[in-house]
Motif scaffolding. Sequence first.
Motif, PDB file in Angstrom:
ATOM      1  N   ASP A 168       6.551  46.373   7.498  1.00  0.00           N
ATOM      2  CA  ASP A 168       6.583  45.099   6.755  1.00  0.00           C
ATOM      3  C   ASP A 168       5.444  44.172   7.172  1.00  0.00           C
ATOM      4  OD1 ASP A 168       8.624  45.742   5.072  1.00  0.00           O
ATOM      5  OD2 ASP A 168      10.165  44.577   6.103  1.00  0.00           O
ATOM      6  N   GLY A 169       4.270  44.755   7.349  1.00  0.00           N
ATOM      7  CA  GLY A 169       3.076  43.971   7.618  1.00  0.00           C
ATOM      8  C   GLY A 169       2.896  43.518   9.048  1.00  0.00           C
ATOM      9  N   LYS A 170       3.789  43.924   9.958  1.00  0.00           N
ATOM     10  CA  LYS A 170       3.698  43.516  11.351  1.00  0.00           C
ATOM     11  C   LYS A 170       3.665  44.750  12.248  1.00  0.00           C
ATOM     12  CE  LYS A 170       6.300  39.261  10.540  1.00  0.00           C
ATOM     13  NZ  LYS A 170       7.535  38.494  10.873  1.00  0.00           N
ATOM     14  N   PRO A 171       3.034  44.633  13.419  1.00  0.00           N
ATOM     15  CA  PRO A 171       3.044  45.775  14.350  1.00  0.00           C
ATOM     16  C   PRO A 171       4.476  46.232  14.618  1.00  0.00           C
ATOM     17  CG  PRO A 171       1.506  44.111  15.117  1.00  0.00           C
ATOM     18  CD  PRO A 171       2.260  43.497  13.956  1.00  0.00           C
ATOM     19  N   LEU A 172       4.666  47.516  14.652  1.00  0.00           N
ATOM     20  CA  LEU A 172       5.984  48.098  14.832  1.00  0.00           C
ATOM     21  C   LEU A 172       6.564  47.710  16.189  1.00  0.00           C
ATOM     22  CD1 LEU A 172       7.958  50.050  13.420  1.00  0.00           C
ATOM     23  CD2 LEU A 172       6.707  51.935  14.493  1.00  0.00           C
ATOM     24  N   GLU A 173       7.780  47.148  16.182  1.00  0.00           N
ATOM     25  CA  GLU A 173       8.433  46.750  17.422  1.00  0.00           C
ATOM     26  C   GLU A 173       8.814  47.990  18.229  1.00  0.00           C
ATOM     27  OE1 GLU A 173      11.750  44.300  16.423  1.00  0.00           O
ATOM     28  OE2 GLU A 173      10.527  42.798  15.399  1.00  0.00           O
ATOM     29  N   LYS A 174       8.820  47.824  19.560  1.00  0.00           N
ATOM     30  CA  LYS A 174       9.058  49.004  20.405  1.00  0.00           C
ATOM     31  C   LYS A 174      10.446  49.596  20.185  1.00  0.00           C
ATOM     32  CE  LYS A 174      10.502  46.822  24.767  1.00  0.00           C
ATOM     33  NZ  LYS A 174      10.220  46.762  26.229  1.00  0.00           N
ATOM     34  N   ASP A 175      11.459  48.782  19.888  1.00  0.00           N
ATOM     35  CA  ASP A 175      12.796  49.324  19.635  1.00  0.00           C
ATOM     36  C   ASP A 175      12.836  50.212  18.400  1.00  0.00           C
ATOM     37  OD1 ASP A 175      13.874  48.138  21.849  1.00  0.00           O
ATOM     38  OD2 ASP A 175      14.814  46.479  20.776  1.00  0.00           O
ATOM     39  N   HIS A 176      11.897  50.008  17.496  1.00  0.00           N
ATOM     40  CA  HIS A 176      11.818  50.808  16.274  1.00  0.00           C
ATOM     41  C   HIS A 176      10.742  51.887  16.356  1.00  0.00           C
ATOM     42  CE1 HIS A 176      14.837  48.588  14.154  1.00  0.00           C
ATOM     43  NE2 HIS A 176      14.210  47.446  14.326  1.00  0.00           N
ATOM     44  N   GLY A 177      10.237  52.122  17.571  1.00  0.00           N
ATOM     45  CA  GLY A 177       9.285  53.220  17.753  1.00  0.00           C
ATOM     46  C   GLY A 177       7.870  52.803  18.021  1.00  0.00           C
ATOM     47  N   GLY A 178       7.605  51.486  18.096  1.00  0.00           N
ATOM     48  CA  GLY A 178       6.256  51.029  18.347  1.00  0.00           C
ATOM     49  C   GLY A 178       5.769  51.410  19.746  1.00  0.00           C
ATOM     50  N   PRO A 179       4.484  51.646  19.851  1.00  0.00           N
ATOM     51  CA  PRO A 179       3.439  51.375  18.874  1.00  0.00           C
ATOM     52  C   PRO A 179       3.328  52.386  17.725  1.00  0.00           C
ATOM     53  CG  PRO A 179       2.559  51.397  21.129  1.00  0.00           C
ATOM     54  CD  PRO A 179       3.920  51.998  21.162  1.00  0.00           C
ATOM     55  N   LEU A 180       3.907  53.598  17.842  1.00  0.00           N
ATOM     56  CA  LEU A 180       3.623  54.641  16.860  1.00  0.00           C
ATOM     57  C   LEU A 180       4.833  55.543  16.683  1.00  0.00           C
ATOM     58  CD1 LEU A 180       1.011  55.652  15.279  1.00  0.00           C
ATOM     59  CD2 LEU A 180       0.838  57.384  17.063  1.00  0.00           C
ATOM     60  N   ARG A 181       5.225  55.721  15.437  1.00  0.00           N
ATOM     61  CA  ARG A 181       6.329  56.630  15.143  1.00  0.00           C
ATOM     62  C   ARG A 181       6.008  57.443  13.892  1.00  0.00           C
ATOM     63  NH1 ARG A 181      11.825  54.021  13.718  1.00  0.00           N
ATOM     64  NH2 ARG A 181      12.348  56.191  13.342  1.00  0.00           N
ATOM     65  N   LEU A 182       6.733  58.504  13.732  1.00  0.00           N
ATOM     66  CA  LEU A 182       6.672  59.310  12.524  1.00  0.00           C
ATOM     67  C   LEU A 182       7.664  58.743  11.510  1.00  0.00           C
ATOM     68  CD1 LEU A 182       5.521  61.951  11.256  1.00  0.00           C
ATOM     69  CD2 LEU A 182       7.494  63.138  12.255  1.00  0.00           C
ATOM     70  N   VAL A 183       7.300  58.756  10.235  1.00  0.00           N
ATOM     71  CA  VAL A 183       8.230  58.380   9.167  1.00  0.00           C
ATOM     72  C   VAL A 183       8.259  59.517   8.147  1.00  0.00           C
ATOM     73  CG1 VAL A 183       8.911  56.660   7.462  1.00  0.00           C
ATOM     74  CG2 VAL A 183       7.676  55.941   9.507  1.00  0.00           C
ATOM     75  N   VAL A 184       9.436  60.102   7.995  1.00  0.00           N
ATOM     76  CA  VAL A 184       9.672  61.227   7.075  1.00  0.00           C
ATOM     77  C   VAL A 184      10.814  60.791   6.147  1.00  0.00           C
ATOM     78  CG1 VAL A 184      10.262  63.686   6.905  1.00  0.00           C
ATOM     79  CG2 VAL A 184       8.955  62.850   8.867  1.00  0.00           C
ATOM     80  N   PRO A 185      10.505  60.088   5.071  1.00  0.00           N
ATOM     81  CA  PRO A 185      11.563  59.402   4.315  1.00  0.00           C
ATOM     82  C   PRO A 185      12.507  60.315   3.550  1.00  0.00           C
ATOM     83  CG  PRO A 185       9.462  59.190   3.177  1.00  0.00           C
ATOM     84  CD  PRO A 185       9.171  59.810   4.510  1.00  0.00           C
ATOM     85  N   HIS A 186      12.134  61.559   3.302  1.00  0.00           N
ATOM     86  CA  HIS A 186      13.002  62.421   2.493  1.00  0.00           C
ATOM     87  C   HIS A 186      14.088  63.100   3.324  1.00  0.00           C
ATOM     88  CE1 HIS A 186      10.126  65.408   3.996  1.00  0.00           C
ATOM     89  NE2 HIS A 186      10.961  66.370   3.628  1.00  0.00           N
ATOM     90  N   LEU A 187      14.059  62.921   4.647  1.00  0.00           N
ATOM     91  CA  LEU A 187      15.087  63.487   5.519  1.00  0.00           C
ATOM     92  C   LEU A 187      15.786  62.359   6.282  1.00  0.00           C
ATOM     93  CD1 LEU A 187      13.167  66.580   6.950  1.00  0.00           C
ATOM     94  CD2 LEU A 187      14.728  66.503   4.991  1.00  0.00           C
TER      95      LEU A 187
END
Length: 197
Positions: A135-154
Amino acid sequence: MLGKFFKKPSGNNPRVPPGQSLTERFPVLTYGPVPTLKPEQVEVRVFGMAEPATFTWQDLQNLPQTTHTYDIHCVTHWSKLDTTWTGVSIPTLMQHIKVDPQATAVMVHCYGGYTTNLLLDDFNRDLNLLAHTFDGKPLEKDHGGPLRLVVPHLYFWKSAKWVSGFEFLRADQPGFWERNGYHMRGDPFQEERFDDD
């Protein structure tokens, strides 16, 4: 009983898989401690049935960046619609990885020791991202920041947080949750939650 932050979808919404409730929040579900990583500490290693390579944070920032908006679905029965992510698309990353043609699957490795498996066809899809922004902001660490994989179909346990490496495999193998009873693939529209589904 649903909490006040979750609601059953009204009518027959084709975007919401069976058994899911909608939330406007972003619940945090993590096994184990949350790593604290600065972006410049992040490295993504490629190994297994691929030519060894390492992508630094700056390497990833230097690649073309992509933004997608899509729905996400957690195996714990919540769905969040219209989430917006920015990062490197997996097909873009794969242009810089030399994979053995006999490889059929990927084990995703993470800081903290978490792993999850994906078939190569599920991994190398246009909508999949190695994401650093939500959502336009650096990914918070609780949500996987700085970097996470996003696989929306699974289901979202496949969208591994704090990615540290991709191990290419000849055959599919179970990761952490898959060894503990979760489905090997995890299609939310087929309700592939557990290995007996």
